[in-house]
Design a protein around this motif. Sequence first.
Motif, mmCIF file in Angstrom:
data_model
loop_
_atom_site.group_PDB
_atom_site.id
_atom_site.type_symbol
_atom_site.label_atom_id
_atom_site.label_comp_id
_atom_site.label_asym_id
_atom_site.label_seq_id
_atom_site.Cartn_x
_atom_site.Cartn_y
_atom_site.Cartn_z
ATOM 1 N N GLU A 1 43.306 35.190 40.398
ATOM 2 C CA GLU A 1 43.731 34.423 39.223
ATOM 3 C C GLU A 1 43.891 32.928 39.491
ATOM 4 O O GLU A 1 43.524 32.101 38.659
ATOM 5 C CB GLU A 1 45.029 34.987 38.651
ATOM 6 N N GLY A 2 44.453 32.600 40.640
ATOM 7 C CA GLY A 2 44.648 31.187 40.977
ATOM 8 C C GLY A 2 43.324 30.449 41.012
ATOM 9 O O GLY A 2 43.179 29.369 40.435
ATOM 10 N N MET A 3 42.331 31.050 41.679
ATOM 11 C CA MET A 3 41.019 30.431 41.757
ATOM 12 C C MET A 3 40.370 30.354 40.384
ATOM 13 O O MET A 3 39.827 29.322 39.986
ATOM 14 C CB MET A 3 40.122 31.205 42.740
ATOM 15 N N SER B 1 53.404 31.330 52.673
ATOM 16 C CA SER B 1 53.123 31.369 51.244
ATOM 17 C C SER B 1 53.296 32.793 50.740
ATOM 18 O O SER B 1 52.951 33.751 51.411
ATOM 19 C CB SER B 1 51.693 30.905 50.992
ATOM 20 N N ASP B 2 53.847 32.904 49.546
ATOM 21 C CA ASP B 2 54.026 34.254 49.017
ATOM 22 C C ASP B 2 52.956 34.598 47.983
ATOM 23 O O ASP B 2 53.166 35.426 47.112
ATOM 24 C CB ASP B 2 55.426 34.411 48.413
ATOM 25 N N ALA B 3 51.807 33.911 48.087
ATOM 26 C CA ALA B 3 50.734 34.156 47.119
ATOM 27 C C ALA B 3 50.348 35.635 47.104
ATOM 28 O O ALA B 3 50.100 36.224 48.153
ATOM 29 C CB ALA B 3 49.515 33.310 47.466
ATOM 30 N N THR C 1 44.268 26.116 57.420
ATOM 31 C CA THR C 1 45.308 25.209 57.912
ATOM 32 C C THR C 1 45.025 23.723 57.627
ATOM 33 O O THR C 1 45.913 23.014 57.135
ATOM 34 C CB THR C 1 45.553 25.447 59.412
ATOM 35 N N PRO C 2 43.782 23.230 57.876
ATOM 36 C CA PRO C 2 43.533 21.802 57.625
ATOM 37 C C PRO C 2 43.769 21.375 56.169
ATOM 38 O O PRO C 2 43.937 20.186 55.907
ATOM 39 C CB PRO C 2 42.047 21.627 57.998
ATOM 40 N N LEU C 3 43.770 22.328 55.241
ATOM 41 C CA LEU C 3 43.950 21.954 53.834
ATOM 42 C C LEU C 3 45.395 21.639 53.484
ATOM 43 O O LEU C 3 45.666 21.039 52.440
ATOM 44 C CB LEU C 3 43.464 23.075 52.894
ATOM 45 N N GLY C 4 46.322 22.067 54.350
ATOM 46 C CA GLY C 4 47.730 21.873 54.030
ATOM 47 C C GLY C 4 48.149 22.754 52.869
ATOM 48 O O GLY C 4 47.376 23.605 52.415
ATOM 49 N N GLN C 5 49.399 22.563 52.406
ATOM 50 C CA GLN C 5 49.881 23.384 51.297
ATOM 51 C C GLN C 5 49.599 22.702 49.970
ATOM 52 O O GLN C 5 49.970 21.550 49.769
ATOM 53 C CB GLN C 5 51.387 23.614 51.449
ATOM 54 N N SER C 6 48.971 23.432 49.092
ATOM 55 C CA SER C 6 48.672 22.878 47.762
ATOM 56 C C SER C 6 48.338 24.027 46.836
ATOM 57 O O SER C 6 48.228 25.187 47.270
ATOM 58 C CB SER C 6 47.477 21.926 47.844
ATOM 59 N N GLU C 7 48.169 23.670 45.589
ATOM 60 C CA GLU C 7 47.762 24.680 44.615
ATOM 61 C C GLU C 7 46.418 25.288 45.025
ATOM 62 O O GLU C 7 46.181 26.483 44.846
ATOM 63 C CB GLU C 7 47.628 23.990 43.251
ATOM 64 N N ILE C 8 45.559 24.430 45.599
ATOM 65 C CA ILE C 8 44.230 24.888 46.005
ATOM 66 C C ILE C 8 44.319 25.898 47.134
ATOM 67 O O ILE C 8 43.735 26.983 47.079
ATOM 68 C CB ILE C 8 43.350 23.679 46.419
ATOM 69 N N SER D 1 46.878 27.673 48.030
ATOM 70 C CA SER D 1 47.549 28.898 47.559
ATOM 71 C C SER D 1 46.565 29.815 46.842
ATOM 72 O O SER D 1 46.571 31.032 47.041
ATOM 73 C CB SER D 1 48.677 28.558 46.581
ATOM 74 N N ALA D 2 45.726 29.209 46.014
ATOM 75 C CA ALA D 2 44.751 30.007 45.268
ATOM 76 C C ALA D 2 43.755 30.657 46.233
ATOM 77 O O ALA D 2 43.371 31.821 46.064
ATOM 78 C CB ALA D 2 44.018 29.133 44.262
#
Lengths: 349, 349
Positions: B18-20, B11-13, B326-333, B335-336
């Motif tokens: 801000e995301g949160m 991820s390039d976050a 890791t268990p959350l997988g990739q998502s907006e959440i 990334s934030a």
Amino acid sequence: MNTAENIHTLSDAAPSLEGMVSLCAPAMADVNKVILEKMASDVPLIPELAGHLIAAGGKRMRPMLTLMGALAGIAEQNIPKNMPKDIPASALYLAASVEFIHNATLLHDDVIDQSEKRRGRDTANAMWGNEASVLVGDFLFARAFELMVSTGDIEILRMLSSASARITEGEVMQMSMAGAPDSSLEDYLSVITNKTAILFAAAAEAGARVGGASAPICSAMHAYGLALGRAFQICDDALDYGMDSDKMGKNSGDDFYDGKITMPVILAWQDGNAQEQDFWMRTLSQQDYQTGDLQTAHEILNRHRAVERALAHAKSEAEAAIAALTPLGQSEISSALISGARFAAKRAY
Amino acid sequence: MNTAENIHTLSDAAPSLEGMVSLCAPAMADVNKVILEKMASDVPLIPELAGHLIAAGGKRMRPMLTLMGALAGIAEQNIPKNMPKDIPASALYLAASVEFIHNATLLHDDVIDQSEKRRGRDTANAMWGNEASVLVGDFLFARAFELMVSTGDIEILRMLSSASARITEGEVMQMSMAGAPDSSLEDYLSVITNKTAILFAAAAEAGARVGGASAPICSAMHAYGLALGRAFQICDDALDYGMDSDKMGKNSGDDFYDGKITMPVILAWQDGNAQEQDFWMRTLSQQDYQTGDLQTAHEILNRHRAVERALAHAKSEAEAAIAALTPLGQSEISSALISGARFAAKRAY
């Protein structure tokens, strides 16, 4: 309140805590073990400081009320004459919990009143400093909640977290009233209800609840604790201007020099002439004290029988506490509770 | 820790909250309403004083973690691409609750550190005095438990009451370490874990739990919060000796004059020569400060790259936080959360 028709007025129980102490003794030994166990921490200063205060004892009124509540609940489910012995573990945890809450407030009070007012007393604050006392108070408060959680009863948590908030509301209100002798009796009663009586009530009711008491017995224990707490606090405050200061474990005149507004002062203010009111304003409000002022305060209070009238009020609260016990019927438990209530206002008897 | 194989390193976050903040914004408005509502009291001083502190804001990190946990739980039960919107009321109460716990500790810290160390800042303590700050801190703590109780979830109460006890243990331990630059890194990490990271972890996990998350997601949020909390605190402590003191909202050098032992000092002590160690003993331990001492402290720290190394440690904690996701997988959440972790140690990036 007319208690003439109440069965308990027939009881000849003398004013004493001995009945409660004796009924609670076996369980109280276990409560003390829980207290020691739950004061433990990897940080040595915590049990050291908390132990200094808690080991010093006091009457253990609040945990005793929890145990009495539990006994009342157990008695309700058994043959009344057969004194129940097995207090559930959750009652022991709750008893330790209410003692922790009480001691947390004492530690914080000592920080707040750190000035000369408690001279000569080795408070935790004097020995370990403000910082440690504030933090260990917080620790005891958190541990109190851990203990409550261990009962698994969300209603008890609701009751005791609400009581904890009201204690602090009562103390903030008391602080706001400091130095204002023209405060109303209603405000004073609100302060002592919040800062003292609510925890007595919650301690007794929570004990009844984990003891398996019915709703009427739970309510009776709540009402008993509430009135008992008020009686205790009014008596405590009145005797700060009384003669038996040694027995109170604090110096007579503390409240006077603190500008703390208690029932005797409010009564004397309300009945006072302009000169007397000026005296109260100069001392309590402006904190301008001269030699002989405490003596003068006593003279004014005597003139208006203010201490005596406050003690009469304490007595009527004790009577209300006794009246609330009607649903319990006559038993060793109710006799002990009646003696306890009379003890709370014993100087009035 | 090698995170090379972790999907989230792809991820390039950017390091940012801000995301949160953006994901939590609608719910945070409701949390602020709960905060205002639960600060209310018949005693006017309480909302006045508490409002002064809480309204001043801060990053609202802890409630945000609770909301993020809840979002992660909700997302798990829905179509991942469809951003969930309905955060349960219990998550809002919990978010307010952890903010109350945090603010209670801040009020008490201000009382403890009342000396010149926080000069010029209008703390609640400076404005209303010690007494009010101690009591209102207690009130907020009690209210926090009332809010938790309203979730009806005993496991959450267990988690947060235990966290509260550990916060105070961490603070007492920190107090005991004051003035001892020869303290171990292990003890320092234990202090910051208790006083800061445990509440971050509990806030995030409790949110996930009321959001209906599975055990692995709850554990992931706990581990994330724990590492994030450590990263935050290490960074905070390191930057007290850094250059960007304005951004930290406190004066650079506070910890030095307080004799507070943080990671840069421990690293510099361990690598220091006898002369340097004498300097740390004279200042931190004996509290004997001379003109130019803060400058000298900075020079010694620079010589050993102590601030830089502490920030590297914060970075590795942030990486551990990211790995835990890791268990959350990739998502907006996720990334934030990754951006948030990078922000926690942003000066190291």
